[in-house]
Design a protein around this motif. Structure first.
Motif, PDB file in Angstrom:
ATOM      1  N   MET A  86       0.793  -1.222   0.000  1.00  0.00           N
ATOM      2  CA  MET A  86       0.000   0.000   0.000  1.00  0.00           C
ATOM      3  C   MET A  86       0.830   1.279   0.000  1.00  0.00           C
ATOM      4  O   MET A  86       0.432   2.280  -0.598  1.00  0.00           O
ATOM      5  CB  MET A  86      -0.938   0.002   1.219  1.00  0.00           C
ATOM      6  CG  MET A  86      -1.946  -1.133   1.222  1.00  0.00           C
ATOM      7  SD  MET A  86      -2.994  -1.146  -0.259  1.00  0.00           S
ATOM      8  CE  MET A  86      -3.927   0.359   0.007  1.00  0.00           C
ATOM      9  N   PHE A  87       1.980   1.265   0.655  1.00  0.00           N
ATOM     10  CA  PHE A  87       2.685   2.522   0.924  1.00  0.00           C
ATOM     11  C   PHE A  87       4.139   2.458   0.435  1.00  0.00           C
ATOM     12  O   PHE A  87       4.997   1.902   1.122  1.00  0.00           O
ATOM     13  CB  PHE A  87       2.650   2.833   2.426  1.00  0.00           C
ATOM     14  CG  PHE A  87       1.260   2.865   3.002  1.00  0.00           C
ATOM     15  CD1 PHE A  87       0.322   3.776   2.537  1.00  0.00           C
ATOM     16  CD2 PHE A  87       0.877   1.972   3.995  1.00  0.00           C
ATOM     17  CE1 PHE A  87      -0.965   3.814   3.071  1.00  0.00           C
ATOM     18  CE2 PHE A  87      -0.401   2.002   4.529  1.00  0.00           C
ATOM     19  CZ  PHE A  87      -1.332   2.923   4.052  1.00  0.00           C
ATOM     20  N   PRO A  88       4.454   3.046  -0.732  1.00  0.00           N
ATOM     21  CA  PRO A  88       5.825   2.989  -1.249  1.00  0.00           C
ATOM     22  C   PRO A  88       6.853   3.681  -0.362  1.00  0.00           C
ATOM     23  O   PRO A  88       8.031   3.310  -0.384  1.00  0.00           O
ATOM     24  CB  PRO A  88       5.723   3.672  -2.621  1.00  0.00           C
ATOM     25  CG  PRO A  88       4.459   4.454  -2.584  1.00  0.00           C
ATOM     26  CD  PRO A  88       3.539   3.708  -1.664  1.00  0.00           C
ATOM     27  N   ASP A  89       6.430   4.665   0.438  1.00  0.00           N
ATOM     28  CA  ASP A  89       7.377   5.326   1.344  1.00  0.00           C
ATOM     29  C   ASP A  89       7.772   4.432   2.517  1.00  0.00           C
ATOM     30  O   ASP A  89       8.666   4.788   3.289  1.00  0.00           O
ATOM     31  CB  ASP A  89       6.789   6.630   1.883  1.00  0.00           C
ATOM     32  CG  ASP A  89       6.682   7.707   0.824  1.00  0.00           C
ATOM     33  OD1 ASP A  89       7.390   7.596  -0.208  1.00  0.00           O
ATOM     34  OD2 ASP A  89       5.896   8.652   1.006  1.00  0.00           O
ATOM     35  N   GLN A  90       7.095   3.302   2.643  1.00  0.00           N
ATOM     36  CA  GLN A  90       7.431   2.340   3.698  1.00  0.00           C
ATOM     37  C   GLN A  90       8.145   1.116   3.115  1.00  0.00           C
ATOM     38  O   GLN A  90       8.137   0.025   3.701  1.00  0.00           O
ATOM     39  CB  GLN A  90       6.177   1.925   4.464  1.00  0.00           C
ATOM     40  CG  GLN A  90       5.544   3.068   5.245  1.00  0.00           C
ATOM     41  CD  GLN A  90       4.339   2.652   6.071  1.00  0.00           C
ATOM     42  OE1 GLN A  90       4.219   1.511   6.491  1.00  0.00           O
ATOM     43  NE2 GLN A  90       3.430   3.586   6.290  1.00  0.00           N
ATOM     44  N   LEU A  91       8.796   1.300   1.964  1.00  0.00           N
ATOM     45  CA  LEU A  91       9.584   0.252   1.320  1.00  0.00           C
ATOM     46  C   LEU A  91      10.906   0.857   0.860  1.00  0.00           C
ATOM     47  O   LEU A  91      10.931   1.970   0.320  1.00  0.00           O
ATOM     48  CB  LEU A  91       8.856  -0.302   0.086  1.00  0.00           C
ATOM     49  CG  LEU A  91       7.637  -1.190   0.292  1.00  0.00           C
ATOM     50  CD1 LEU A  91       6.777  -1.195  -0.965  1.00  0.00           C
ATOM     51  CD2 LEU A  91       8.078  -2.619   0.631  1.00  0.00           C
ATOM     52  N   LEU A  92      11.992   0.129   1.060  1.00  0.00           N
ATOM     53  CA  LEU A  92      13.275   0.567   0.517  1.00  0.00           C
ATOM     54  C   LEU A  92      14.176  -0.637   0.293  1.00  0.00           C
ATOM     55  O   LEU A  92      13.900  -1.743   0.769  1.00  0.00           O
ATOM     56  CB  LEU A  92      13.956   1.592   1.434  1.00  0.00           C
ATOM     57  CG  LEU A  92      14.346   1.234   2.871  1.00  0.00           C
ATOM     58  CD1 LEU A  92      15.593   0.351   2.955  1.00  0.00           C
ATOM     59  CD2 LEU A  92      14.617   2.506   3.662  1.00  0.00           C
ATOM     60  N   SER A  93      15.258  -0.395  -0.442  1.00  0.00           N
ATOM     61  CA  SER A  93      16.252  -1.428  -0.721  1.00  0.00           C
ATOM     62  C   SER A  93      17.624  -0.968  -0.253  1.00  0.00           C
ATOM     63  O   SER A  93      17.921   0.233  -0.256  1.00  0.00           O
ATOM     64  CB  SER A  93      16.308  -1.727  -2.223  1.00  0.00           C
ATOM     65  OG  SER A  93      15.067  -2.210  -2.691  1.00  0.00           O
ATOM     66  N   VAL A  94      18.451  -1.936   0.140  1.00  0.00           N
ATOM     67  CA  VAL A  94      19.840  -1.666   0.499  1.00  0.00           C
ATOM     68  C   VAL A  94      20.720  -2.586  -0.347  1.00  0.00           C
ATOM     69  O   VAL A  94      20.627  -3.805  -0.240  1.00  0.00           O
ATOM     70  CB  VAL A  94      20.118  -1.921   1.992  1.00  0.00           C
ATOM     71  CG1 VAL A  94      21.526  -1.432   2.343  1.00  0.00           C
ATOM     72  CG2 VAL A  94      19.076  -1.264   2.877  1.00  0.00           C
ATOM     73  N   MET A  95      21.550  -1.985  -1.199  1.00  0.00           N
ATOM     74  CA  MET A  95      22.456  -2.761  -2.044  1.00  0.00           C
ATOM     75  C   MET A  95      23.848  -2.739  -1.434  1.00  0.00           C
ATOM     76  O   MET A  95      24.401  -1.667  -1.172  1.00  0.00           O
ATOM     77  CB  MET A  95      22.513  -2.190  -3.455  1.00  0.00           C
ATOM     78  CG  MET A  95      23.400  -3.010  -4.383  1.00  0.00           C
ATOM     79  SD  MET A  95      23.381  -2.425  -6.095  1.00  0.00           S
ATOM     80  CE  MET A  95      24.430  -0.985  -5.940  1.00  0.00           C
ATOM     81  N   ILE A  96      24.407  -3.926  -1.205  1.00  0.00           N
ATOM     82  CA  ILE A  96      25.767  -4.075  -0.695  1.00  0.00           C
ATOM     83  C   ILE A  96      26.623  -4.629  -1.831  1.00  0.00           C
ATOM     84  O   ILE A  96      26.342  -5.714  -2.359  1.00  0.00           O
ATOM     85  CB  ILE A  96      25.838  -5.047   0.498  1.00  0.00           C
ATOM     86  CG1 ILE A  96      24.814  -4.676   1.583  1.00  0.00           C
ATOM     87  CG2 ILE A  96      27.257  -5.121   1.043  1.00  0.00           C
ATOM     88  CD1 ILE A  96      25.127  -3.431   2.351  1.00  0.00           C
ATOM     89  N   ALA A  97      27.656  -3.902  -2.217  1.00  0.00           N
ATOM     90  CA  ALA A  97      28.535  -4.369  -3.295  1.00  0.00           C
ATOM     91  C   ALA A  97      29.460  -5.465  -2.772  1.00  0.00           C
ATOM     92  O   ALA A  97      30.173  -5.267  -1.783  1.00  0.00           O
ATOM     93  CB  ALA A  97      29.348  -3.201  -3.833  1.00  0.00           C
ATOM     94  N   LEU A  98      29.450  -6.618  -3.434  1.00  0.00           N
ATOM     95  CA  LEU A  98      30.381  -7.702  -3.102  1.00  0.00           C
ATOM     96  C   LEU A  98      31.626  -7.632  -3.965  1.00  0.00           C
ATOM     97  O   LEU A  98      32.678  -8.173  -3.599  1.00  0.00           O
ATOM     98  CB  LEU A  98      29.699  -9.064  -3.280  1.00  0.00           C
ATOM     99  CG  LEU A  98      28.459  -9.322  -2.418  1.00  0.00           C
ATOM    100  CD1 LEU A  98      27.935 -10.733  -2.648  1.00  0.00           C
ATOM    101  CD2 LEU A  98      28.744  -9.094  -0.939  1.00  0.00           C
TER     102      LEU A  98
END
Length: 284
Positions: free
Chosen positions: A128-140
């Motif tokens: 329902m709420f895109p502001d309550q979703l995020l991603s964290v990318m860690i470079a390997l």
């Protein structure tokens, strides 16, 4: 929870630009352990999904939901990851782990990711709420222009959700709006070192080129949601289960299980890859 992961300036940058880069988020020893497990754990290879881009090149990913007692689970459950997500998500509810994925772009053959927003996928899960979703990318591994690093359109999260259709087997954003955004906002190549972390909003437009270099580009992307963010078309359970947080030292110091215990996504079960009827109207 221990000290906050992000400074007030980093939090402001995330809300202004749609992303923030945190240098040396993981130590070289942590990255060595994570990358060696990624290469050696047979479960990663057996559960990797091949997704074709528009040119037919394949991009590989392994995606799982519940974070377990393996080294990747320890990282996604770590105080620094959960604290950072908590500082950026638009909710005071507990942080939940939606899923993590290991992105595998092999030299010369790794395909592109078309322009998209993560919420372009997750809209089909009916979050329902895109502001309550995020991603964290860690470079390997090192990510640069030569091996197809992430490209973002700075500030594009403020557009809201753009319509998405299919680009090959991927879900791609409407290129009319993407081209409008490229004329209006800055295109940034996120060239980063192993151990760097990129936190980004679910509506940030991003893509990556095929890997035509001689070097691999591998990264972990962990996706977080607030417990208050309901998803009406999602059968996994981790998205509404608060993360069982572990200390940061767990990645290096705790005994780790195999990823064979993880609940990996099967391609046929992904709602984002199913037709809903409106994709044909999108110019991708």
């Amino acid at each position: 929870m221990s000290k906050p992961t992000l400074t007030p300036n980093q939090i402001q940058q995330f809300h202004t630009d749609g992303y923030v880069l945190v240098k040396a988020f993981c130590s070289p020893k942590e990255i060595d352990r994570l990358y060696s497990v990624a290469l050696q754990d047979d479960a990663m290879r057996k559960n990797a999904l091949d997704l074709n881009d528009q040119s037919g090149k394949k991009t590989k990913l392994s995606l799982w939901f519940k974070p377990g007692n393996d080294v990747f689970g320890y990282l996604t459950r770590s105080e620094r990851m959960v604290s950072g997500a908590s500082q950026l998500l638009d909710s005071n509810a507990p942080v939940c782990h939606f899923h993590s994925k290991l992105m595998q772009k092999e030299p010369r053959v790794g395909g592109a990711w078309e322009w998209h927003q993560d919420y372009g996928y997750w809209y089909k899960n009916q979050f329902m709420f895109p502001d309550q979703l995020l991603s964290v990318m860690i470079a390997l591994t090192k990510a640069n222009k030569e091996n197809g690093c992430l490209q973002v359109i700075k500030g594009s999260h403020k557009l809201g959700r753009v319509n998405h259709g299919f680009s090959g087997e991927q879900v791609g954003a409407d290129m009319v709006m993407v081209n409008n955004a490229l004329q209006t906002m800055e295109l940034v190549y996120c060239e980063i070192e192993p151990g760097d972390a990129l936190f980004f909003h679910s509506n940030l437009l991003h893509r990556s080129e095929a890997n035509l270099s001689d070097a691999p580009r591998w990264s972990l992307i962990s996706c977080y949601s607030s417990q208050s963010n309901l998803a009406y078309n999602e059968t996994s359970t981790s998205w509404h289960t608060p993360v069982d947080v572990v200390p940061d030292e767990a990645v290096l110091e705790w005994e780790a299980e195999s990823l064979s215990n993880a609940d990996f996504l099967k391609k046929e079960n992904d709602p984002a890859l199913k037709e809903t009827g409106w994709e044909a109207d999108v110019k991708s």
